[in-house]
Scaffold this active site. Structure first.
Site, PDB file in Angstrom:
ATOM      1  N   THR A  73      23.015  27.395 -50.471  1.00  0.00           N
ATOM      2  CA  THR A  73      23.443  28.441 -51.389  1.00  0.00           C
ATOM      3  C   THR A  73      24.518  27.962 -52.351  1.00  0.00           C
ATOM      4  OG1 THR A  73      25.077  29.256 -49.796  1.00  0.00           O
ATOM      5  CG2 THR A  73      22.901  30.275 -49.759  1.00  0.00           C
ATOM      6  N   GLY A  74      25.111  26.776 -52.111  1.00  0.00           N
ATOM      7  CA  GLY A  74      26.193  26.328 -52.988  1.00  0.00           C
ATOM      8  C   GLY A  74      27.306  27.348 -52.918  1.00  0.00           C
ATOM      9  N   THR A  75      27.345  28.256 -53.881  1.00  0.00           N
ATOM     10  CA  THR A  75      27.933  29.567 -53.674  1.00  0.00           C
ATOM     11  C   THR A  75      29.401  29.765 -53.982  1.00  0.00           C
ATOM     12  OG1 THR A  75      26.387  30.495 -52.132  1.00  0.00           O
ATOM     13  CG2 THR A  75      28.605  31.052 -51.734  1.00  0.00           C
ATOM     14  N   THR A  76      29.678  30.993 -54.399  1.00  0.00           N
ATOM     15  CA  THR A  76      31.022  31.566 -54.357  1.00  0.00           C
ATOM     16  C   THR A  76      30.887  32.961 -53.761  1.00  0.00           C
ATOM     17  OG1 THR A  76      31.626  30.397 -56.387  1.00  0.00           O
ATOM     18  CG2 THR A  76      33.080  32.173 -55.667  1.00  0.00           C
TER      19      THR A  76
END
Length: 243
Positions: free
Chosen positions: A47-50
């Protein structure tokens, strides 16, 4: 060092302990299994994500971006819902490997339902956070770092759960590859006793700040609002819809 003698009291105790169940196992069934190696994680969807969680006067607000990537080099999905309801008044974010995060959520949701059916009452959010930490520490859920948010009789709660099972509660928290960018905004904009409406704006701005520079985050924002009445999740590809 001498080995314990065969059939001695000590050797029988060791054999018994070896057969004991994992203390982090769920009440029914066993923990999901996989044979992934650390090297395999370079080639799975992540998801990589923040992701952002904020405790408010009304409840909890959680915000995430929408991007999934393959090997950190290719955008494999632009519409990933990275926050899921796992409790009548609680939700968890997906951070890290998609498969591990999805399995983690399914396992927790099953335990919450089992607890309620057996005891006739809802699991507290603090107990759910403890369970999530135990699962993260004792299970096969590689590379996850979710946020848990929820409301119970004690009030509103936001927890970050690290890959080793550490559980930390705070007024607000951020996880994922864009966390440094989002934290910069939250440090300036967060105020105690914000309403959910105010926190939605702060969280969405935090996600937008991360999306501008973090290649693992992008494509919009999912917002989750939690109160003592339930969980509401909605997505927006255009930040102007919520800012």
């Amino acid at each position: 060092m001498r080995a314990p003698q065969h059939n001695s009291d000590f050797s029988r105790t060791v054999d018994q302990l070896a057969d004991d169940p994992n203390p982090y196992e769920p009440e029914i069934g066993s923990m999901p299994q996989n044979d992934l190696t650390r090297a395999d994680l370079d080639n799975v969807n992540k998801t990589g994500t923040t992701t952002i969680g904020i405790s408010t006067a009304d409840g909890v607000v959680i915000a995430t971006d929408m991007r999934a990537s393959l090997g950190g080099r290719f955008v494999s999905n632009k519409n990933v819902q990275k926050v899921e309801q796992i409790h009548p008044t609680g939700a968890l974010t997906l951070v890290g490997s998609v498969g591990g995060a999805q399995s983690f959520i399914s396992s927790l949701r099953a335990e919450v339902n089992l607890y309620e059916s057996r005891r006739g009452e809802q699991m507290s959010i603090d107990a759910l956070a403890t369970l999530a930490g135990n699962f993260a520490r004792g299970g096969p859920f590689f590379a996850i770092h979710p946020i848990l948010g929820g409301v119970d009789e004690e009030g509103s709660h936001v927890y970050s759960i690290d890959p080793a099972g550490g559980v930390m509660e705070d007024d607000y928290t951020v996880t994922g590859s864009g966390m440094q960018l989002a934290y910069g905004h939250l440090e300036q904009a967060y105020e105690e006793d914000m309403s959910n409406e105010e926190a939605v704006s702060v969280a969405a701005h935090g996600i937008k700040s991360a999306v501008e520079r973090d290649t693992g985050s992008g494509n919009g924002v999912f917002l989750c609002e939690i109160t003592d009445e339930g969980v509401d999740i909605h997505g927006h590809h255009d930040f102007d819809e919520v800012l």
